[in-house]
Design a protein around this motif. Structure first.
Motif, PDB file in Angstrom:
ATOM      1  N   VAL A 263      49.283  40.381  35.217  1.00 21.85           N
ATOM      2  CA  VAL A 263      48.299  39.768  36.178  1.00 21.85           C
ATOM      3  C   VAL A 263      47.027  40.498  35.868  1.00 21.85           C
ATOM      4  N   GLY A 264      45.938  39.947  36.361  1.00 16.07           N
ATOM      5  CA  GLY A 264      44.722  40.741  36.356  1.00 16.07           C
ATOM      6  C   GLY A 264      43.938  40.735  37.482  1.00 16.07           C
ATOM      7  N   VAL A 265      43.261  42.014  37.772  1.00  9.92           N
ATOM      8  CA  VAL A 265      42.582  42.026  39.244  1.00  9.92           C
ATOM      9  C   VAL A 265      41.275  42.582  38.730  1.00  9.92           C
ATOM     10  N   ALA A 266      40.082  42.232  39.423  1.00 14.17           N
ATOM     11  CA  ALA A 266      38.877  42.885  39.110  1.00 14.17           C
ATOM     12  C   ALA A 266      38.626  43.731  40.625  1.00 14.17           C
ATOM     13  N   VAL A 267      37.885  44.769  40.060  1.00  8.81           N
ATOM     14  CA  VAL A 267      37.409  45.581  41.146  1.00  8.81           C
ATOM     15  C   VAL A 267      36.033  45.842  41.251  1.00  8.81           C
ATOM     16  N   ALA A 268      34.949  46.139  42.106  1.00  8.56           N
ATOM     17  CA  ALA A 268      33.635  46.333  41.923  1.00  8.56           C
ATOM     18  C   ALA A 268      33.318  47.592  42.805  1.00  8.56           C
ATOM     19  N   LYS A 269      32.685  48.518  42.556  1.00  9.99           N
ATOM     20  CA  LYS A 269      31.953  49.654  43.303  1.00  9.99           C
ATOM     21  C   LYS A 269      30.814  49.329  43.852  1.00  9.99           C
ATOM     22  N   THR A 270      30.567  49.129  45.307  1.00 11.47           N
ATOM     23  CA  THR A 270      29.574  48.492  45.920  1.00 11.47           C
ATOM     24  C   THR A 270      28.850  49.619  46.843  1.00 11.47           C
ATOM     25  N   GLU A 271      27.880  49.497  47.458  1.00 14.66           N
ATOM     26  CA  GLU A 271      27.370  50.422  48.508  1.00 14.66           C
ATOM     27  C   GLU A 271      27.981  50.886  49.646  1.00 14.66           C
ATOM     28  N   GLU A 272      28.886  49.664  50.002  1.00 12.12           N
ATOM     29  CA  GLU A 272      29.905  49.960  51.136  1.00 12.12           C
ATOM     30  C   GLU A 272      31.286  50.633  50.719  1.00 12.12           C
ATOM     31  N   GLY A 273      31.515  50.718  49.399  1.00 13.72           N
ATOM     32  CA  GLY A 273      32.677  51.238  48.659  1.00 13.72           C
ATOM     33  C   GLY A 273      33.272  50.398  47.932  1.00 13.72           C
ATOM     34  N   ILE A 274      34.548  50.263  47.635  1.00 14.31           N
ATOM     35  CA  ILE A 274      35.266  49.804  46.691  1.00 14.31           C
ATOM     36  C   ILE A 274      35.838  48.496  47.042  1.00 14.31           C
ATOM     37  N   ALA A 275      35.464  47.366  46.355  1.00 20.45           N
ATOM     38  CA  ALA A 275      35.846  45.908  46.814  1.00 20.45           C
ATOM     39  C   ALA A 275      36.519  45.378  45.788  1.00 20.45           C
ATOM     40  N   VAL A 276      37.762  45.002  46.170  1.00 23.76           N
ATOM     41  CA  VAL A 276      38.847  44.369  45.468  1.00 23.76           C
ATOM     42  C   VAL A 276      38.431  42.636  45.174  1.00 23.76           C
ATOM     43  N   ASP A 277      38.608  42.291  43.945  1.00 25.23           N
ATOM     44  CA  ASP A 277      38.380  40.753  43.752  1.00 25.23           C
ATOM     45  C   ASP A 277      36.929  40.423  44.247  1.00 25.23           C
ATOM     46  N   PRO A 278      35.963  41.171  43.783  1.00 23.39           N
ATOM     47  CA  PRO A 278      34.540  40.691  44.141  1.00 23.39           C
ATOM     48  C   PRO A 278      34.145  39.408  43.930  1.00 23.39           C
TER      49      PRO A 278
END
Length: 264
Positions: free
Chosen positions: A186-201
């Protein structure tokens, strides 16, 4: 239009004036006592993924097929093979992965001819799939397996969610075709935003993020198949993003396994 008392009802005159449709502005999510809605426009928590819809066996002409919807991403996948491979002989089986985008898959519309993104995504998806395949088994030498993915909708220009969903739907289609696998990937995407770490952005979160990581995971074996990162982040942030993605992969794995178990 009227000729000697005859009225052509197929040609109806349009209105003299027209007005654009007005939609109400979406309400801003409110933060509840458990923190839900904080920092994310769609009301999800930081480690919460969007609902995943998955179905298999939709393309009768293929040996195996699957369809996935995850947020705005919609992908159909078909698997043909394993089938006899023409010379030259190879001791291990081979796999061909090709991703195509429908012209209406993103805004603005894509040109129907040459596109530079699909070959790059096809290579990344192949690298994520290879650890899940058992190309050394007796059913694979002298054989080739073709995997075709058609992206019906994507979150362009962010392609991390497309790649993550593509890995999940490809493994589901391979399992539907009866191809032996080391485990469901399975694949999962994660992004680093100003508020923190966002899963499945979402597309907006991915574009605003400083760094994005897409993981290929075999949750049953606790193994990573591939890591693709764009942007810049510290080592501590990258490790935190990987941990969040691995934790979220268990939910996607359960969804894929449940659909395949119900289809058998």
């Amino acid at each position: 239009m009227s000729i000697q008392g005859f009225t052509d009802r197929r040609r109806l005159p349009g209105p003299e004036k027209s007005f654009p449709t007005v939609y109400d502005a979406p309400e801003e999510p409110t933060t509840t006592g458990n923190g839900k809605g904080k920092g994310r426009a769609d009301g999800r928590e930081a480690a919460e993924m969007r609902d995943v819809f998955l179905n298999s066996g939709l393309i009768s002409q293929a040996n195996g097929s699957a369809y996935i919807e995850c947020g705005s991403v919609k992908i159909a996948c078909a698997v043909y093979g394993p089938r006899a491979k023409p010379p030259p002989y190879s001791p291990q089986g081979t796999v061909n992965v090709e991703i195509k985008f429908a012209p209406f898959a993103s805004h603005p519309r894509r040109a129907p001819l040459r596109d530079t993104e699909p070959p790059h995504l096809s290579h990344l998806l192949t690298q994520s799939l290879l650890p899940a395949l058992t190309l050394h088994l007796s059913q694979h030498p002298k054989s080739v397996t073709d995997i075709w993915l058609l992206v019906l909708q994507s979150e362009s220009p962010s392609l991390e969610s497309t790649l993550a969903a593509g890995l999940s739907v490809a493994c589901a289609a391979l399992a539907d075709a009866g191809v032996a696998l080391n485990g469901l990937g399975v694949g999962v995407a994660v992004a680093k935003t100003e508020e923190g770490i966002a899963v499945d952005p979402t597309g907006r979160e991915a574009r605003a993020g400083g760094a994005r990581v897409t993981l290929g995971v075999l949750p049953a074996l606790d193994t990573l198949t591939d890591v693709w990162m764009t942007g810049q982040a510290s080592v501590a942030d990258v490790l935190g993003m990987v941990d969040c993605a691995v934790a979220a992969s268990a939910g996607v794995h359960g969804r894929v396994a449940g659909v395949l178990a119900g289809a058998v």
